[in-house]
Design an enzyme around this catalytic site. Structure first.
Site, short mmCIF file in Angstrom:
data_model
loop_
_atom_site.label_atom_id
_atom_site.label_comp_id
_atom_site.label_asym_id
_atom_site.label_seq_id
_atom_site.Cartn_x
_atom_site.Cartn_y
_atom_site.Cartn_z
N LYS A 161 0.86 -1.18 0.00
CA LYS A 161 0.00 0.00 0.00
C LYS A 161 0.90 1.24 0.00
O LYS A 161 1.95 1.25 0.68
CB LYS A 161 -0.87 -0.04 1.25
CG LYS A 161 -1.87 1.08 1.41
CD LYS A 161 -2.67 0.90 2.70
CE LYS A 161 -3.80 1.90 2.81
NZ LYS A 161 -4.63 1.68 4.03
N SER A 189 -9.42 1.26 2.87
CA SER A 189 -8.59 2.09 2.01
C SER A 189 -7.51 1.30 1.27
O SER A 189 -6.95 1.80 0.30
CB SER A 189 -7.91 3.19 2.84
OG SER A 189 -7.07 2.63 3.83
N SER A 243 -9.74 -0.84 7.08
CA SER A 243 -9.10 -0.69 5.76
C SER A 243 -8.28 -1.86 5.26
O SER A 243 -7.90 -1.89 4.09
CB SER A 243 -8.22 0.57 5.76
OG SER A 243 -9.01 1.72 5.70
#
Lengths: 92, 466
Positions: B82, B157, B181
């Site tokens: 990420k 996310s 997330s």
């Protein structure tokens, strides 16, 4: 139970200005119901919280037979200096 | 070997083959880079592919393994991160315009640990801007798409992580989880995501969203792979003051012990209310499967769980608002509208309400820990519905929020995993959430593996990813 909250756009704009934020009337109008909703829900906490409730520590305390490696010493749930959050990163 | 065969091997199996010299890291990276070039334009899961560097790292790993053997089970295995994790010399933007050109000088602590384990870094993955949202639709870069239905969001996310894993564009990923997330995209994309206990994994070098709620954790396609990745990253770190001084141990140790002897708590109230019918059916079937595997079922009751989402919302908004205040004053127009509004909201929460939210956090945590004295784990749906269409409005209100079943584990700091447990009638994945005792990820992983072993949901692949 506190009275229902009714915020005005002008109030939000002025409050934002004290924090250095530029909030135009359209943005304030969009924010008003969200702020009212959140603060209204939070206001109920005053009735739900026993007086002796303390704020939560950062990490939960290990519990249960399998919570840490066998033979380890008694765990400390947070490292020394745990009262301070990590340094902001990156600095805005 | 058939097309995509290397790409969809588990990381554990790939690592074994690399260690035995049956597959070279260069061969694996080459296949993945080809797949990314072919498939990712339709998904948008990668923000940055570090192809040349990945091939260099793969060659170095192959040389070292041939000369001295593998360092461990992940040596030579490709990982994509990420874009919230600092990577030395590699752009790290948090999916934002504000940090579009930022190149950190030092790796995040978890990246240092992964490099020590010998992984190969493939690139940086799409995410909701500054991790403050659940769709991974970006005003700056467009939408990341769900491999199971490209008209739908992958969750967020850490949406790029979920999409890349599901599509066979990475073997492992790291995500962060402040309000779901890691587990949201894991559920939405049909992969595995583990949010460890708060303090289990260092956040040093991870761009924060909310200091008291942020967790770093593994994302993978199998439970064993998630456990191996947690082995590599978990443990104390004096450079993160909130990282706990608790030994990590071996999280694969209990994986194959099965469900017999476990007691699973089923919290009907809140967690099983307002679900899409197909989600409810899949999760109830999963509970029954764990029972058939030998687990004993008991009821679980946490009376204040209904307040968890509001408490988390307040803490998150206030802390995120504080961190972002300097940019919000000077570069507000550079945020996406949804993130900007959420950050502005944080500036209107009085200090007393923030403190009361932290007090409610303690009550909810105590109730969960009490329920976990009667049960080894709690079992619930990950999400109340399957992933929405791109562009569908998302509510942050507690009764309607997509992540409302996730937030209790963030507020309590308890370990929680999401793994695939079925599909709805449109073919979209459904996730099973398993929540455990503080620092008892081993039992969470054991229960998850027992379910995974009894089913084949994790072996399904999205259409067009072969």
């Amino acid at each position: 139970m506190p009275d229902a909250l009714h915020l005005t756009e002008t109030f939000l704009i002025e409050l934002a200005r004290t924090r250095g934020l530029a909030l135009d009337p359209a943005r304030a109008a969009a924010l008003c119901p969200q702020v009212e909703s959140l603060l209204g829900r939070l206001a109920r906490f005053a009735d739900l919280l026993p007086a002796d409730t303390v704020p939560a520590p950062p990490a939960p305390v290990p519990s249960g037979p399998n919570s840490f490696a066998p033979g380890s010493s008694a765990p400390n749930p947070s490292a020394p200096g745990s009262s301070a959050p990590p340094a902001p990163h990156p600095a805005p | 070997m058939s097309a995509g065969a290397l790409a969809f091997l588990s990381a554990a199996e790939l690592g074994r083959r690399i260690a035995r010299g049956e597959v070279s890291p260069v061969e694996v990276v080459g296949e993945l880079l080809g797949r990314i070039e072919r498939l990712d334009p339709g998904l948008g899961s990668y923000l940055l592919v570090t192809g040349a560097r990945a091939l260099d790292e793969a060659r170095a790993a192959g040389t070292e393994i041939a000369a001295r053997g593998a360092r461990g089970p992940l040596h030579g295995v490709p990982v994509a991160l990420k874009d919230l994790f600092d990577t030395a010399g590699v752009r790290t933007t948090a999916g934002s315009k504000i940090l579009a050109d930022r190149v950190p000088a030092r790796d995040a602590a978890v990246v240092e640990r992964l490099r020590a384990a010998g992984v190969v870094l493939l690139g940086k993955l799409a995410m909701h801007e500054f991790a403050y949202g659940t769709t991974t639709t970006s005003p700056h870069r467009g939408a990341c798409r769900n491999p199971w239905d490209r008209a739908r969001v992958p969750g967020g996310s850490s949406g790029g992580s979920g999409a890349a894993l599901a599509a066979g564009l990475a073997h492992l990923s790291l995500g962060t989880d402040t309000g779901g997330s890691i587990r949201i995209p894991a559920s939405a994309c049909g992969v595995v995501g583990l949010k460890p206990t708060f303090g289990r994994v260092s956040r040093r070098g991870v761009i924060p969203l909310a200091w008291s709620l942020d967790h770093v954790g593994p994302m993978a396609r199998t439970v064993e792979d998630a456990a191996l990745l947690l082995n590599a990253i978990a443990g104390p770190d004096p450079e993160d003051p909130w990282c706990a001084d608790v030994p990590a141990g071996d999280f694969t140790r209990d994986l194959e012990r099965g469900a017999r002897g476990l007691t699973i708590g089923v919290p009907e109230r809140y967690f099983f209310e307002g679900l899409e019918p197909d989600v409810a059916a899949a999760v109830r079937a999963a509970v029954a499967t764990l029972g058939q595997e030998g687990a004993r079922r008991t009821a679980a009751e946490m009376p204040h769980v209904t307040e968890a989402h509001t408490a988390l919302h307040a803490i998150l908004a206030a802390e995120a608002g504080a961190y972002h205040a300097p940019w919000l004053r000077t570069r507000a127009e550079d945020y996406g509208e949804d993130v900007r509004r959420a950050l502005e909201l944080g500036h209107f929460i009085p200090a007393v309400e923030y403190v009361n939210a932290r007090r409610m956090q303690q009550i909810v945590r105590e109730e969960f820990v009490a329920a976990l004295r009667e049960a080894d784990v709690l079992v619930a749906p990950s999400l109340p519905r399957t992933p929405p269409a791109i562009g569908e409005p998302m509510s942050r209100e507690p009764g309607r929020a997509w992540n409302r079943l996730m937030t209790p584990a963030n507020l309590t700091g308890l370990p929680a995993i999401s793994l695939p447990c079925g599909f709805d009638r449109a073919g979209l994945p459904v996730g099973l959430q398993i929540i455990g005792r503080p620092f008892d990820e081993a039992t969470v992983l054991r229960a998850a593996r027992a379910f995974e072993r009894a089913t084949d949901w994790h072996e399904r692949r999205p259409p067009g990813t072969g």
